[in-house]
Write a protein that holds these residues in place. Structure first.
Motif, PDB file in Angstrom:
ATOM      1  N   UNK A  25       0.852  -1.188   0.000  1.00 19.55           N
ATOM      2  CA  UNK A  25       0.000   0.000   0.000  1.00 19.55           C
ATOM      3  C   UNK A  25       0.887   1.237   0.000  1.00 19.55           C
ATOM      4  N   UNK A  26       0.356   2.335  -0.521  1.00 19.15           N
ATOM      5  CA  UNK A  26       1.068   3.605  -0.409  1.00 19.15           C
ATOM      6  C   UNK A  26       0.069   4.758  -0.430  1.00 19.15           C
ATOM      7  N   UNK A  27       0.458   5.857   0.129  1.00 15.31           N
ATOM      8  CA  UNK A  27      -0.372   7.057   0.108  1.00 15.31           C
ATOM      9  C   UNK A  27       0.447   8.217   0.631  1.00 15.31           C
ATOM     10  N   UNK A  28      -0.220   9.328   0.921  1.00 16.48           N
ATOM     11  CA  UNK A  28       0.462  10.512   1.444  1.00 16.48           C
ATOM     12  C   UNK A  28      -0.540  11.382   2.186  1.00 16.48           C
ATOM     13  N   UNK A  29      -0.018  12.240   3.041  1.00 15.22           N
ATOM     14  CA  UNK A  29      -0.869  13.227   3.710  1.00 15.22           C
ATOM     15  C   UNK A  29      -0.040  14.454   4.072  1.00 15.22           C
ATOM     16  N   UNK A  30      -0.744  15.563   4.217  1.00 18.79           N
ATOM     17  CA  UNK A  30      -0.091  16.832   4.525  1.00 18.79           C
ATOM     18  C   UNK A  30      -0.720  17.433   5.768  1.00 18.79           C
ATOM     19  N   UNK A  31       0.105  17.893   6.688  1.00 17.27           N
ATOM     20  CA  UNK A  31      -0.363  18.532   7.916  1.00 17.27           C
ATOM     21  C   UNK A  31       0.262  19.914   8.022  1.00 17.27           C
ATOM     22  N   UNK A  32       0.105  20.551   9.186  1.00 20.84           N
ATOM     23  CA  UNK A  32       0.673  21.885   9.384  1.00 20.84           C
ATOM     24  C   UNK A  32       2.195  21.885   9.377  1.00 20.84           C
ATOM     25  N   UNK A  33       2.811  20.752   9.675  1.00 21.74           N
ATOM     26  CA  UNK A  33       4.263  20.723   9.852  1.00 21.74           C
ATOM     27  C   UNK A  33       5.024  19.866   8.864  1.00 21.74           C
ATOM     28  N   UNK A  34       4.348  18.996   8.126  1.00 22.53           N
ATOM     29  CA  UNK A  34       5.085  18.069   7.274  1.00 22.53           C
ATOM     30  C   UNK A  34       4.177  17.484   6.196  1.00 22.53           C
ATOM     31  N   UNK A  35       4.809  16.948   5.172  1.00 19.01           N
ATOM     32  CA  UNK A  35       4.141  16.066   4.216  1.00 19.01           C
ATOM     33  C   UNK A  35       4.781  14.694   4.354  1.00 19.01           C
ATOM     34  N   UNK A  36       3.950  13.667   4.452  1.00 17.39           N
ATOM     35  CA  UNK A  36       4.438  12.299   4.609  1.00 17.39           C
ATOM     36  C   UNK A  36       4.003  11.466   3.411  1.00 17.39           C
ATOM     37  N   UNK A  37       4.963  10.814   2.769  1.00 19.05           N
ATOM     38  CA  UNK A  37       4.702   9.846   1.702  1.00 19.05           C
ATOM     39  C   UNK A  37       5.075   8.478   2.251  1.00 19.05           C
ATOM     40  N   UNK A  38       4.175   7.511   2.205  1.00 15.95           N
ATOM     41  CA  UNK A  38       4.475   6.237   2.852  1.00 15.95           C
ATOM     42  C   UNK A  38       4.171   5.041   1.957  1.00 15.95           C
ATOM     43  N   UNK A  39       4.971   4.004   2.169  1.00 13.07           N
ATOM     44  CA  UNK A  39       4.755   2.685   1.574  1.00 13.07           C
ATOM     45  C   UNK A  39       4.692   1.660   2.698  1.00 13.07           C
ATOM     46  N   UNK A  40       3.853   0.649   2.530  1.00 13.61           N
ATOM     47  CA  UNK A  40       3.834  -0.498   3.428  1.00 13.61           C
ATOM     48  C   UNK A  40       4.042  -1.726   2.548  1.00 13.61           C
ATOM     49  N   UNK A  41       5.242  -2.299   2.619  1.00 12.24           N
ATOM     50  CA  UNK A  41       5.609  -3.404   1.742  1.00 12.24           C
ATOM     51  C   UNK A  41       6.381  -4.458   2.532  1.00 12.24           C
ATOM     52  N   UNK A  42       6.481  -5.660   1.969  1.00  7.42           N
ATOM     53  CA  UNK A  42       7.277  -6.716   2.584  1.00  7.42           C
ATOM     54  C   UNK A  42       8.752  -6.322   2.557  1.00  7.42           C
ATOM     55  N   UNK A  43       9.509  -6.810   3.549  1.00  3.67           N
ATOM     56  CA  UNK A  43      10.913  -6.421   3.687  1.00  3.67           C
ATOM     57  C   UNK A  43      11.733  -6.747   2.448  1.00  3.67           C
ATOM     58  N   UNK A  44      11.413  -7.851   1.763  1.00  2.00           N
ATOM     59  CA  UNK A  44      12.225  -8.222   0.604  1.00  2.00           C
ATOM     60  C   UNK A  44      11.954  -7.351  -0.613  1.00  2.00           C
ATOM     61  N   UNK A  45      11.018  -6.410  -0.489  1.00  2.00           N
ATOM     62  CA  UNK A  45      10.735  -5.452  -1.563  1.00  2.00           C
ATOM     63  C   UNK A  45      11.268  -4.059  -1.241  1.00  2.00           C
ATOM     64  N   UNK A  46      11.860  -3.903  -0.071  1.00  2.92           N
ATOM     65  CA  UNK A  46      12.192  -2.566   0.397  1.00  2.92           C
ATOM     66  C   UNK A  46      13.193  -1.837  -0.484  1.00  2.92           C
ATOM     67  N   UNK A  47      14.228  -2.569  -0.950  1.00  3.75           N
ATOM     68  CA  UNK A  47      15.240  -1.899  -1.769  1.00  3.75           C
ATOM     69  C   UNK A  47      14.633  -1.347  -3.046  1.00  3.75           C
ATOM     70  N   UNK A  48      13.687  -2.099  -3.629  1.00  5.47           N
ATOM     71  CA  UNK A  48      13.005  -1.640  -4.848  1.00  5.47           C
ATOM     72  C   UNK A  48      12.227  -0.362  -4.583  1.00  5.47           C
ATOM     73  N   UNK A  49      11.546  -0.293  -3.445  1.00  9.53           N
ATOM     74  CA  UNK A  49      10.701   0.872  -3.180  1.00  9.53           C
ATOM     75  C   UNK A  49      11.487   2.064  -2.663  1.00  9.53           C
ATOM     76  N   UNK A  50      12.638   1.826  -2.077  1.00 13.61           N
ATOM     77  CA  UNK A  50      13.526   2.941  -1.767  1.00 13.61           C
ATOM     78  C   UNK A  50      13.990   3.620  -3.052  1.00 13.61           C
TER      79      UNK A  50
END
Length: 206
Positions: A40-65
């Motif tokens: 999964x992935x998404x993003x949100x914006x608040x008063x102090x930051x914008x966050x972009x996030x992924x939730x993936x299996x560890x063996x996929x992490x290098x690809x998503x980085x």
């Protein structure tokens, strides 16, 4: 709250544009790759930051980085996409102002934070969004890149594996160094969440 009073809502608008394609991935392709990886992935914006996030299996992490690195540095900011997405952002603002709480919140921010960057809504003011240009947005991206305001956080199964603070005073981690951390995540068999946080950031999904 580091947006100026003359150009509000840019961070939230930029969040939307970060999903509109890069030099390597067409619009929607990152979402497709994430879905096919079972993530999964998404993003949100608040008063102090914008966050972009992924939730993936560890063996996929290098690809998503690598994917996130490309998005943060090579977003195309297509002119037509910019104008189309401006309409979406303005409709989001309309929905907020249609609620009695929206206008009330704006007035309270003006009174409570007269000398602060918090004195306007995250979505921005209509008069600024109407006039905002692609060049202004590109300029903000370049400013953030120069000042080094990004933070990457990777964690798994409730355990934070590491935090990377990339600033103008500190040397940024290379992709190889990040992959070394990924190897440790693999060894631990962790499911990993990536949060890439940038600058000033109404909680929403792009």
């Amino acid at each position: 709250g580091d947006e100026t009073g003359a150009m509000t809502g840019l961070a939230h608008f930029l969040e939307h544009m970060m999903f509109k394609g890069t030099d390597r991935y067409k619009r929607g392709e990152i979402d497709r790759i994430t879905f096919e990886a079972g993530g999964q992935n998404n993003a949100w914006t608040s008063d102090d930051m914008t966050v972009y996030w992924f939730h993936v299996a560890a063996d996929k992490l290098d690809e998503f980085l690598a994917i996130e690195s490309n998005r943060m540095t090579k977003c195309t900011m297509d002119a037509m996409e910019f104008e189309n997405e401006k309409k979406v952002v303005l409709e989001e603002l309309n929905a907020r102002l249609d609620s009695p709480w929206g206008p009330l919140g704006e007035e309270m921010e003006k009174v409570l934070f007269t000398e602060s960057g918090y004195n306007h809504p995250v979505l921005g003011l209509r008069e600024h969004l109407d006039k905002m240009t692609r060049d202004q947005m590109v300029g903000e991206v370049r400013r953030q890149a120069k000042e080094g305001v990004d933070v990457i956080k990777i964690g798994g199964s409730g355990q934070s594996l590491f935090n990377v603070f990339a600033s103008s005073e500190a040397e940024a981690f290379t992709l190889d160094e990040l992959k070394a951390i990924v190897d440790e995540a693999h060894r631990l068999g962790k499911t990993v969440t990536i949060h890439a946080r940038s600058g000033r950031s109404a909680s929403d999904s792009a």
